[in-house]
Design an enzyme around this catalytic site. Structure first.
Site, mmCIF file in Angstrom:
data_model
loop_
_atom_site.group_PDB
_atom_site.id
_atom_site.type_symbol
_atom_site.label_atom_id
_atom_site.label_comp_id
_atom_site.label_asym_id
_atom_site.label_seq_id
_atom_site.Cartn_x
_atom_site.Cartn_y
_atom_site.Cartn_z
ATOM 1 C CB SER A 130 -0.905 0.034 1.220
ATOM 2 O OG SER A 130 -1.626 1.259 1.234
ATOM 3 C CE LYS A 184 -3.000 -2.319 -0.559
ATOM 4 N NZ LYS A 184 -3.679 -2.227 -1.783
ATOM 5 C CG HIS A 187 -4.806 -0.850 4.004
ATOM 6 N ND1 HIS A 187 -5.002 -0.237 2.781
ATOM 7 C CD2 HIS A 187 -3.971 -0.044 4.680
ATOM 8 C CE1 HIS A 187 -4.310 0.896 2.742
ATOM 9 N NE2 HIS A 187 -3.674 1.022 3.884
ATOM 10 C CG ASN A 188 -7.121 -1.234 -0.482
ATOM 11 O OD1 ASN A 188 -6.116 -1.137 0.225
ATOM 12 N ND2 ASN A 188 -7.045 -1.279 -1.793
ATOM 13 C CD GLU A 191 -7.304 3.620 0.497
ATOM 14 O OE1 GLU A 191 -6.347 2.874 0.806
ATOM 15 O OE2 GLU A 191 -7.574 3.897 -0.684
HETATM 16 P P1 NBP Z 1 -1.205 -1.871 -14.057
HETATM 17 O O1 NBP Z 1 -2.191 -2.458 -13.122
HETATM 18 O O2 NBP Z 1 -1.624 -0.744 -14.911
HETATM 19 O O3 NBP Z 1 -0.668 -3.064 -15.000
HETATM 20 C C1 NBP Z 1 0.247 -2.801 -16.036
HETATM 21 C C2 NBP Z 1 1.320 -3.854 -16.063
HETATM 22 O O4 NBP Z 1 0.755 -5.173 -16.233
HETATM 23 C C3 NBP Z 1 2.276 -3.649 -17.229
HETATM 24 O O5 NBP Z 1 3.576 -3.992 -16.806
HETATM 25 C C4 NBP Z 1 1.737 -4.630 -18.262
HETATM 26 O O6 NBP Z 1 2.697 -5.012 -19.226
HETATM 27 C C5 NBP Z 1 1.401 -5.784 -17.370
HETATM 28 N N1 NBP Z 1 0.551 -6.799 -18.003
HETATM 29 C C6 NBP Z 1 -0.747 -6.747 -18.397
HETATM 30 BR BR1 NBP Z 1 -1.813 -5.285 -18.278
HETATM 31 N N2 NBP Z 1 -1.194 -7.892 -18.925
HETATM 32 C C7 NBP Z 1 -0.130 -8.715 -18.899
HETATM 33 C C8 NBP Z 1 0.052 -10.058 -19.313
HETATM 34 N N3 NBP Z 1 -0.954 -10.772 -19.817
HETATM 35 N N4 NBP Z 1 1.278 -10.599 -19.150
HETATM 36 C C9 NBP Z 1 2.284 -9.892 -18.626
HETATM 37 N N5 NBP Z 1 2.171 -8.609 -18.192
HETATM 38 C C10 NBP Z 1 0.970 -8.037 -18.334
HETATM 39 O O7 NBP Z 1 0.126 -1.460 -13.265
HETATM 40 P P2 NBP Z 1 0.311 -0.666 -11.888
HETATM 41 O O8 NBP Z 1 -0.616 0.490 -11.785
HETATM 42 O O9 NBP Z 1 1.780 -0.466 -11.767
HETATM 43 O O10 NBP Z 1 -0.156 -1.723 -10.775
HETATM 44 C C11 NBP Z 1 0.465 -2.982 -10.638
HETATM 45 C C12 NBP Z 1 -0.242 -3.768 -9.553
HETATM 46 O O11 NBP Z 1 -0.126 -3.042 -8.321
HETATM 47 C C13 NBP Z 1 -1.742 -3.953 -9.769
HETATM 48 O O12 NBP Z 1 -2.114 -5.208 -9.315
HETATM 49 C C14 NBP Z 1 -2.360 -2.868 -8.930
HETATM 50 O O13 NBP Z 1 -3.674 -3.187 -8.531
HETATM 51 C C15 NBP Z 1 -1.412 -2.844 -7.750
HETATM 52 N N6 NBP Z 1 -1.393 -1.594 -7.003
HETATM 53 C C16 NBP Z 1 -1.407 -0.406 -7.643
HETATM 54 C C17 NBP Z 1 -1.370 0.775 -6.915
HETATM 55 C C18 NBP Z 1 -1.353 2.100 -7.613
HETATM 56 O O14 NBP Z 1 -1.378 3.126 -6.905
HETATM 57 N N7 NBP Z 1 -1.290 2.150 -8.940
HETATM 58 C C19 NBP Z 1 -1.308 0.723 -5.534
HETATM 59 C C20 NBP Z 1 -1.256 -0.495 -4.907
HETATM 60 C C21 NBP Z 1 -1.304 -1.650 -5.648
HETATM 61 P P3 NBP Z 1 2.830 -4.172 -20.606
HETATM 62 O O15 NBP Z 1 3.662 -2.968 -20.255
HETATM 63 O O16 NBP Z 1 3.524 -5.086 -21.515
HETATM 64 O O17 NBP Z 1 1.461 -3.812 -21.041
#
Ligand code: NBP
Length: 478
Positions: A130, A184, A187-188, A191
């Site tokens: 988080s 987690k 937690h959300n 939130e």
């Molecule tokens: P995203 O949730 O936007 O996912 C994008 C990533 O997933 C890229 O690296 C993409 O690769 C990859 N991907 C996808 Br889409 N489909 C795929 C597949 N079939 N095989 C391999 N890779 C694949 O990224 P994020 O916002 O960095 O979040 C990552 C994780 O962290 C999520 O589970 C999210 O819920 C969690 N999270 C996010 C936050 C936040 O604030 N954003 C906070 C806490 C947790 P590509 O580049 O090749 O398309």
């Protein structure tokens, strides 16, 4: 390819990229990989000099660049993408390797994946992370599940990159299989409740004081100096004081009032229903978002429904602000108390043995609900690890008790002014419900027995009974 990286990250969108940089900044050699190579290249171009990265274009090279036992962190879009990455990794891994899913997985998926991977001799660690993208880079709150054995080698690395509060890492072993992602999720959910309560406080202050958003922002800034000190109160003050550059209006006044949700609030509420734990604060917060987004219903309601309300007249402004502050604090304690009840119930159901005090401790920094008040929760569970109701700890009994009259006044005034305060009022109803000597549930049991012969128990003797309602109304032992 020399196997020299201590940890690897696959999935280099905002979260993975920042987590990889965080590992590297802490001196770890980090293998990095992304499905499409562009993100790996941009990480190397823009941050490659921050530490020791080993970039790979193929998954095979990525895995080969890792020291044994390999530690692979998956940070991709939760759901099918996680399964796709696991499928690609599986043939490349060996006994004892550790696969970490750091995305926002739904905990039943984590239980399923852990079972499948442990059958293959691998450790699967579903971990909550988080703090958003900034947390990932500068120190998130980390909630890892999985085997204790995997935590022995993985834990020190995760603790090193996590947020620290008073020198204590905001990361600890949570429990087996889905425990980390479950915590987690709650937690959300908390939130959601916290944000809704803050929004209700803002709404009441604005109506009661007739003040500008910026003036309310000052009140939140002052509250952030006391018991309510937290990240969410701090950013609320900031947001309320922000002015829209285009119109010169308060930013909050030009934002459309339809809240969105990504699903973790919904999962938390669904699980609360499954476990039969009344997490009313989280549920009201989730439904309030749904109500805000129900455009046709709101249009129809706006047109058709009279208010018959009395305007909120505030004679003593300072006293009103203090009442709202106390109502907010008390409602917040209820929301957390309910969330910790949910953790206790799930822990018992799944045999996770989650230490609730430790959860409050690792939420003190790095995450969205970080707050001074979490120290009080840790202390409460240190006093009694089996505490059945957080609210019944002496600290919270006093804190809520002192604000009780204010809380009742605020809920009553909101109701007579026609200002919706669902989380404030349902938290108060929960408080009165859980402290009640006797509840009207007795009548419900009697009704159930009347129409469905569902039976009831008596207050004066053991056993289960049924009354012959459509017969001579005599009582039978069931
Ligand atoms: P995203 O949730 O936007 O996912 C994008 C990533 O997933 C890229 O690296 C993409 O690769 C990859 N991907 C996808 Br889409 N489909 C795929 C597949 N079939 N095989 C391999 N890779 C694949 O990224 P994020 O916002 O960095 O979040 C990552 C994780 O962290 C999520 O589970 C999210 O819920 C969690 N999270 C996010 C936050 C936040 O604030 N954003 C906070 C806490 C947790 P590509 O580049 O090749 O398309």
């Amino acid at each position: 390819m020399t196997a020299r990286a201590q940890i690897g990250v696959t999935g280099l969108a905002v979260m993975g990229r920042n987590l990889a940089r965080n590992f590297a900044r802490h001196g770890y050699t980090v293998a990095v990989h992304n499905r499409s190579y562009g993100k790996t290249q941009s990480l190397m171009e823009e941050a490659g000099d921050e530490g020791d990265f080993v970039p790979s274009e193929s998954m095979a090279d990525f895995v080969a660049s890792l020291e044994r036992p390999r530690k692979v962190v998956i940070m991709v879009k939760a759901g099918a993408a996680t399964d796709a990455v696991i499928d690609e990794l599986l043939p490349l891994l060996e006994d004892g390797d550790i696969v970490v899913d750091a995305g926002n997985a739904h905990f039943p998926d984590t239980i399923r994946r852990e079972e499948a991977l442990s059958a293959r001799g691998l450790h699967f660690v579903g971990t909550g992370v988080s703090g958003g993208e900034e947390g990932a880079l500068l120190g998130p709150s980390i909630m890892p599940g999985g085997t204790r054995e995997s935590y022995e080698s993985l834990g020190p690395i995760l603790e090193a990159v996590s947020a620290k509060v008073d020198g204590t890492p905001c990361c600890t072993y949570v429990g087996p299989n889905g425990a980390g992602h479950f915590v987690k999720m709650v937690h959300n959910g908390i939130e959601y409740a916290d944000m809704q309560l803050i929004a209700e406080a803002y709404d009441l202050l604005r109506a009661g004081l007739g003040a500008s958003a910026a003036e309310i922002g000052e009140i939140f800034a002052a509250w952030n100096e006391g018991d309510l000190e937290s990240f969410l109160i701090e950013i609320t003050a900031d947001v309320l004081r922000h002015v829209d550059a285009e119109t010169g209006q308060a930013f909050v006044d030009i934002v459309l009032d339809q809240a969105e949700q990504k699903g973790t609030g919904r999962w938390t509420v669904q699980n609360g229903l499954d476990l039969g734990v009344p997490i009313t604060g989280i549920a009201e917060a989730t439904f309030a978002r749904a109500l805000s987004g129900g455009v046709p219903q709101r249009e129809a309601g706006r047109r058709a429904l009279p208010a018959n309300a009395e305007p909120l007249q505030v004679a003593d402004r300072d006293a009103f602000v203090e009442d709202v502050r106390q109502a907010l604090y008390a409602s917040k304690v209820v929301a957390y108390s309910q969330g910790f009840d949910q953790i206790a119930a799930a822990s018992a159901e799944h045999g996770w043995d989650i230490d609730r005090g430790a959860m409050a401790r690792i939420w003190r920094g790095g995450c969205i609900i970080r707050a001074r008040f979490l120290n009080r929760i840790t202390e409460a569970y240190e006093r009694d690890p089996q505490l059945p109701l957080l609210l019944s700890d002496e600290y919270f009994t006093d804190a809520v008790g002192n604000g009780l009259s204010a809380w009742r006044r605020v809920v009553a005034r909101a109701a007579s002014a026609g200002i919706p305060a669902p989380a404030f009022s349902s938290s108060l109803a929960y408080y009165d419900g859980v402290r009640a000597e006797r509840l009207p549930a007795a009548l419900i049991q009697a009704q159930r027995d009347f129409f469905g012969a569902h039976t009831y128990r008596r207050t004066d003797r053991e056993g289960t009974f049924h009354t012959l309602w459509s017969g001579d109304r005599s009582e039978q032992e069931a």
